[in-house]
Write a protein that holds these residues in place. Structure first.
Motif, PDB file in Angstrom:
ATOM      1  N   PHE A 342       0.816  -1.216   0.000  1.00  0.00           N
ATOM      2  CA  PHE A 342       0.000   0.000   0.000  1.00  0.00           C
ATOM      3  C   PHE A 342       0.853   1.272   0.000  1.00  0.00           C
ATOM      4  CE2 PHE A 342      -3.515  -2.768   1.507  1.00  0.00           C
ATOM      5  CZ  PHE A 342      -4.495  -2.350   0.611  1.00  0.00           C
ATOM      6  N   SER A 343       2.088   1.186   0.482  1.00  0.00           N
ATOM      7  CA  SER A 343       2.955   2.374   0.471  1.00  0.00           C
ATOM      8  C   SER A 343       3.324   2.795  -0.947  1.00  0.00           C
ATOM      9  CB  SER A 343       4.226   2.113   1.286  1.00  0.00           C
ATOM     10  OG  SER A 343       5.057   1.152   0.639  1.00  0.00           O
ATOM     11  N   HIS A 344       3.250   1.848  -1.898  1.00  0.00           N
ATOM     12  CA  HIS A 344       3.553   2.165  -3.308  1.00  0.00           C
ATOM     13  C   HIS A 344       2.291   2.414  -4.128  1.00  0.00           C
ATOM     14  CE1 HIS A 344       7.316   0.049  -2.077  1.00  0.00           C
ATOM     15  NE2 HIS A 344       7.867   0.975  -2.844  1.00  0.00           N
ATOM     16  N   ALA A 345       1.138   2.429  -3.469  1.00  0.00           N
ATOM     17  CA  ALA A 345      -0.121   2.633  -4.190  1.00  0.00           C
ATOM     18  C   ALA A 345      -0.303   4.107  -4.566  1.00  0.00           C
ATOM     19  CB  ALA A 345      -1.297   2.184  -3.321  1.00  0.00           C
ATOM     20  N   THR A 346      -1.024   4.334  -5.651  1.00  0.00           N
ATOM     21  CA  THR A 346      -1.418   5.689  -6.052  1.00  0.00           C
ATOM     22  C   THR A 346      -2.928   5.715  -6.260  1.00  0.00           C
ATOM     23  OG1 THR A 346      -1.046   5.196  -8.400  1.00  0.00           O
ATOM     24  CG2 THR A 346       0.791   6.163  -7.163  1.00  0.00           C
ATOM     25  N   TYR A 347      -3.515   6.928  -6.157  1.00  0.00           N
ATOM     26  CA  TYR A 347      -4.962   7.091  -6.244  1.00  0.00           C
ATOM     27  C   TYR A 347      -5.257   8.233  -7.222  1.00  0.00           C
ATOM     28  CZ  TYR A 347      -4.684   4.424  -1.902  1.00  0.00           C
ATOM     29  OH  TYR A 347      -4.407   3.466  -0.961  1.00  0.00           O
ATOM     30  N   GLN A 348      -6.044   7.911  -8.259  1.00  0.00           N
ATOM     31  CA  GLN A 348      -6.372   8.901  -9.274  1.00  0.00           C
ATOM     32  C   GLN A 348      -7.708   8.565  -9.921  1.00  0.00           C
ATOM     33  OE1 GLN A 348      -3.661   9.085 -12.619  1.00  0.00           O
ATOM     34  NE2 GLN A 348      -4.093  11.257 -12.938  1.00  0.00           N
ATOM     35  N   VAL A 407      -2.535  -0.629  -7.153  1.00  0.00           N
ATOM     36  CA  VAL A 407      -1.769  -1.313  -6.117  1.00  0.00           C
ATOM     37  C   VAL A 407      -1.629  -2.772  -6.527  1.00  0.00           C
ATOM     38  CG1 VAL A 407      -3.787  -1.991  -4.736  1.00  0.00           C
ATOM     39  CG2 VAL A 407      -1.586  -1.632  -3.596  1.00  0.00           C
ATOM     40  N   ASP A 408      -0.623  -3.419  -5.976  1.00  0.00           N
ATOM     41  CA  ASP A 408      -0.435  -4.846  -6.229  1.00  0.00           C
ATOM     42  C   ASP A 408      -1.425  -5.620  -5.357  1.00  0.00           C
ATOM     43  OD1 ASP A 408       0.400  -7.432  -6.624  1.00  0.00           O
ATOM     44  OD2 ASP A 408       2.535  -6.999  -6.421  1.00  0.00           O
ATOM     45  N   ALA A 409      -2.648  -5.803  -5.872  1.00  0.00           N
ATOM     46  CA  ALA A 409      -3.721  -6.429  -5.088  1.00  0.00           C
ATOM     47  C   ALA A 409      -3.385  -7.870  -4.711  1.00  0.00           C
ATOM     48  CB  ALA A 409      -5.036  -6.382  -5.869  1.00  0.00           C
ATOM     49  N   LYS A 410      -2.653  -8.579  -5.581  1.00  0.00           N
ATOM     50  CA  LYS A 410      -2.282  -9.958  -5.265  1.00  0.00           C
ATOM     51  C   LYS A 410      -1.347 -10.013  -4.061  1.00  0.00           C
ATOM     52  CE  LYS A 410      -2.884 -11.919  -9.898  1.00  0.00           C
ATOM     53  NZ  LYS A 410      -2.218 -12.593 -11.037  1.00  0.00           N
ATOM     54  N   ILE A 475      -3.879   3.169   5.757  1.00  0.00           N
ATOM     55  CA  ILE A 475      -3.734   1.722   5.877  1.00  0.00           C
ATOM     56  C   ILE A 475      -2.282   1.297   6.063  1.00  0.00           C
ATOM     57  CG2 ILE A 475      -3.515   1.223   3.398  1.00  0.00           C
ATOM     58  CD1 ILE A 475      -5.567  -1.120   3.986  1.00  0.00           C
ATOM     59  N   VAL A 476      -1.322   2.069   5.532  1.00  0.00           N
ATOM     60  CA  VAL A 476       0.096   1.733   5.700  1.00  0.00           C
ATOM     61  C   VAL A 476       0.497   1.823   7.167  1.00  0.00           C
ATOM     62  CG1 VAL A 476       2.458   2.383   5.118  1.00  0.00           C
ATOM     63  CG2 VAL A 476       0.693   2.447   3.359  1.00  0.00           C
ATOM     64  N   SER A 477       0.158   2.937   7.808  1.00  0.00           N
ATOM     65  CA  SER A 477       0.510   3.112   9.219  1.00  0.00           C
ATOM     66  C   SER A 477      -0.207   2.093  10.092  1.00  0.00           C
ATOM     67  CB  SER A 477       0.148   4.533   9.679  1.00  0.00           C
ATOM     68  OG  SER A 477       0.908   5.493   8.989  1.00  0.00           O
ATOM     69  N   THR A 478      -1.461   1.786   9.764  1.00  0.00           N
ATOM     70  CA  THR A 478      -2.228   0.832  10.554  1.00  0.00           C
ATOM     71  C   THR A 478      -1.569  -0.533  10.545  1.00  0.00           C
ATOM     72  OG1 THR A 478      -4.290   2.021  10.072  1.00  0.00           O
ATOM     73  CG2 THR A 478      -4.479  -0.267  10.826  1.00  0.00           C
ATOM     74  N   PHE A 479      -1.215  -1.037   9.370  1.00  0.00           N
ATOM     75  CA  PHE A 479      -0.556  -2.340   9.296  1.00  0.00           C
ATOM     76  C   PHE A 479       0.836  -2.307   9.932  1.00  0.00           C
ATOM     77  CE2 PHE A 479      -3.276  -3.619   5.429  1.00  0.00           C
ATOM     78  CZ  PHE A 479      -4.171  -4.288   6.248  1.00  0.00           C
ATOM     79  N   SER A 480       1.522  -1.180   9.815  1.00  0.00           N
ATOM     80  CA  SER A 480       2.854  -1.058  10.421  1.00  0.00           C
ATOM     81  C   SER A 480       2.777  -1.148  11.938  1.00  0.00           C
ATOM     82  CB  SER A 480       3.508   0.264  10.003  1.00  0.00           C
ATOM     83  OG  SER A 480       3.704   0.310   8.607  1.00  0.00           O
ATOM     84  N   ILE A 481       1.733  -0.565  12.523  1.00  0.00           N
ATOM     85  CA  ILE A 481       1.542  -0.633  13.977  1.00  0.00           C
ATOM     86  C   ILE A 481       1.369  -2.084  14.415  1.00  0.00           C
ATOM     87  CG2 ILE A 481      -0.088  -0.093  15.842  1.00  0.00           C
ATOM     88  CD1 ILE A 481      -0.562   2.610  14.399  1.00  0.00           C
ATOM     89  N   TYR A 482       0.530  -2.835  13.685  1.00  0.00           N
ATOM     90  CA  TYR A 482       0.320  -4.248  14.028  1.00  0.00           C
ATOM     91  C   TYR A 482       1.625  -5.037  13.931  1.00  0.00           C
ATOM     92  CZ  TYR A 482      -4.641  -3.094  13.395  1.00  0.00           C
ATOM     93  OH  TYR A 482      -5.885  -2.529  13.472  1.00  0.00           O
ATOM     94  N   GLY A 483       2.385  -4.789  12.889  1.00  0.00           N
ATOM     95  CA  GLY A 483       3.663  -5.476  12.723  1.00  0.00           C
ATOM     96  C   GLY A 483       4.642  -5.146  13.840  1.00  0.00           C
ATOM     97  N   GLY A 484       4.659  -3.876  14.276  1.00  0.00           N
ATOM     98  CA  GLY A 484       5.540  -3.470  15.367  1.00  0.00           C
ATOM     99  C   GLY A 484       5.210  -4.177  16.671  1.00  0.00           C
ATOM    100  N   PHE A 485       3.930  -4.308  16.968  1.00  0.00           N
ATOM    101  CA  PHE A 485       3.528  -5.033  18.174  1.00  0.00           C
ATOM    102  C   PHE A 485       3.896  -6.516  18.081  1.00  0.00           C
ATOM    103  CE2 PHE A 485       0.356  -1.514  19.014  1.00  0.00           C
ATOM    104  CZ  PHE A 485       0.944  -1.122  20.213  1.00  0.00           C
ATOM    105  N   ALA A 486       3.849  -7.074  16.886  1.00  0.00           N
ATOM    106  CA  ALA A 486       4.241  -8.480  16.711  1.00  0.00           C
ATOM    107  C   ALA A 486       5.725  -8.670  16.998  1.00  0.00           C
ATOM    108  CB  ALA A 486       3.904  -8.949  15.292  1.00  0.00           C
TER     109      ALA A 486
END
Length: 539
Positions: A342-348, A407-410, A475-486
């Motif tokens: 998601f960090s490499h995703a773009t929105y247009q 984004v790379d959905a796969k 969504i990038v920060s949210t997933f990063s927080i979960y990973g940090g707690f892991a």
């Protein structure tokens, strides 16, 4: 089939109902957000209300199970599931829906009582697998809910006469919630065919009844040995109320309590219930659309089942600690994959789809944004929110994301499924096995309740905060927080957690040095554990 297995299968059906109740909301929340015009906070409340009820239930579950018996409390839990399913399906306002879901949360006490009961009727050499049956049923419940949501969604869009007559098209989310009545009623009825826990009967001086139950579970010789061990462990007297809580927080119990809290908090703080309960919403973030999001959520359920079965196969062979470490490492890798994608995703909003955009509800207001490029989801969503009113945004959010995101959905799908797999063969089943093992007979009920409060409180915060995190952190920060707690969980488990496989509950009680509050052996275990957590007595 052994009697112990038969009892475990019946009691663990509560895990199926829990899994269904908890995850069915993943398909409901989008519909209720539109129908009731819910804010991010209100959406979080609809999802997390059961966990709020579970916090209250966690305070009461252990003491009630110790006072009234495991079986009696399980019957009450099953009845609460039935009431909650009916009231949720018939709710006419946001407030009534939250209240009905809260009632269902009171039944989440089954998460604490079922593993306790199963551990107390299971042989030591198969206890891990037996307790894990409850986790398998939770995963089956999750999968059934995802599948039921997907099937009802398809029926709502069909022109089948019976589906139209039954109102599936106009009351889609009500059908999703109401169908839970079927397994909840089955659970309530089957509980009348199991006995009370023999260990609870001994704790309450009902030795003849306990012998009667044990005689169905093991040989005469094994029964006599088991009863002698249990009577020895409870010779100090039954602990109840404030006295039990006080002893739980006493010095001899400190290490065991810390271990329970680490495992209980780690299970939830890594974000598993955000993924379970918002699965379609997470998949929609990758731009695949509502139908595809629901179908991919079904894969979450399938992966859950497969890897929970793997955990059941390994837990009494490999042990508890290796599974925990492997699972936490998998969570770190999976969350890194998702955050990186998601960090490499773009929105247009694409120029070539201008007509489709303008035809949306309020779409004319979005014309200034067509062709504008955004580097993160928060900026993109805020730009849309600044032009649309709240209801227009809710109605169009999925379609606009599908049109705009690249984004790379796969990779996102692999990351989410990897996360689910990592949880399913580690944190999910292992936590309940450990909690049913490490606490002494006289304190097990109140101990599991205390850990359950912490577990449910963290789960509640994770579920409530997730919509807000998506909207404000991204969504990038949210997933990063979960990973940090892991990562933090991995370090603590590697440092502190001992292995418990293959020992009776009474032997584990002695190993942890918690038999007598003032005993020197307890102090020596704690002292040696502070230098080397994997002391000889805990290995």
């Amino acid at each position: 089939m052994s009697q112990a297995l038969r009892y475990a299968l019946i009691v663990s059906l509560g895990g199926f109902v829990f899994g269904f109740d908890a995850s069915v909301i993943s398909g409901v929340v989008g519909f209720t957000a539109i129908e009731f015009g819910l804010s991010d906070f209100q959406q979080g409340m609809v999802v997390s209300a059961p966990t709020l009820g579970a916090i209250l239930a966690s305070f009461l579950a252990g003491p009630m199970a110790d006072r009234f018996g495991r079986r009696s409390v399980l019957k009450l839990i099953a009845a609460l599931y039935v009431i909650s399913a009916i009231c949720s399906a018939l709710a006419t306002t946001y407030t009534l829906l939250v209240f009905a879901r809260f009632i269902g949360g009171l039944a989440f006490a089954s998460l604490h009582i079922a593993p306790m009961y199963i551990a107390e009727v299971s042989p030591a050499n198969t206890r891990g697998r037996m307790v894990s049956i409850n986790q398998l049923n939770i995963m089956l419940g999750f999968s059934a809910a995802y599948f039921a949501n997907f099937l009802i969604l398809k029926l709502s869009a069909s022109d089948l006469a019976w589906a139209v007559i039954m109102g599936v098209d106009s009351h889609t989310w009500r059908w999703m919630l109401g169908i839970e009545v079927i397994p909840a009623l089955m659970y309530l009825l089957l509980l009348y065919f199991i006995p009370e826990s023999p260990r609870w009967l001994l704790l309450n001086g009902r030795e003849n009844e306990a012998r009667n139950v044990f005689s169905r579970l093991m040989t005469q010789e094994a029964m006599n040995t088991q009863i002698s061990c249990i009577q020895e462990s409870v010779a100090q007297g039954r602990q109840s109320g404030l006295l039990a809580v006080r002893k739980l927080f006493s010095r001899p119990m400190r290490l065991v309590l810390v271990l329970g809290l680490i495992v209980g908090i780690a299970q939830q703080i890594t974000g598993i219930n955000a993924v379970y309960f918002y699965a379609p919403a997470i998949f929609e973030q990758s731009g695949i659309g509502t139908d595809a999001a629901f179908s991919q959520a079904v894969w979450v359920g399938v992966i859950n089942i497969l890897f929970t079965l793997l955990a059941m196969y390994l837990i009494d062979r490999v042990g508890r600690k290796p599974l925990m470490l492997a699972g936490l490492a998998g969570v770190v890798i999976s969350m890194t994959m998702c955050a990186g994608s998601f960090s490499h995703a773009t929105y247009q909003l694409p120029e070539e789809q201008r007509q489709q955009i303008l035809q949306l509800d309020g779409g004319q207001k979005l014309e200034p944004l067509i062709g504008s490029r955004f580097q993160d989801d928060v900026a993109f969503k805020n730009a849309i929110k600044s032009l649309l009113n709240h209801n227009e945004y809710l109605n169009n959010q999925s379609a606009l994301l599908q049109m705009s995101i690249k984004v790379d959905a796969k990779m996102v799908l692999v990351g989410i499924l990897g996360f689910v797999a990592s949880f399913a063969f580690s944190l999910g089943p292992v936590m309940w096995v450990l909690l049913s093992e490490i606490f002494p007979n006289t304190l097990r009920g109140v101990a599991i309740s205390c850990i359950g409060v912490a577990n449910s409180a963290v789960s509640y915060v994770v579920q409530l905060a997730f919509p807000w995190e998506l909207a404000h952190l991204g969504i990038v920060s949210t997933f990063s927080i979960y990973g940090g707690f892991a990562v933090l969980g991995f370090i603590l488990v590697a440092w502190l957690l001992p292995e418990t496989k293959g020992k009776t509950l009474e032997h584990l009680e002695k190993d942890f040095g918690v038999k007598k509050e003032g005993a020197n052996s307890a102090g020596s275990v704690l002292i040696s554990s502070s230098r080397n957590p994997l002391s000889e007595s805990a290995r």
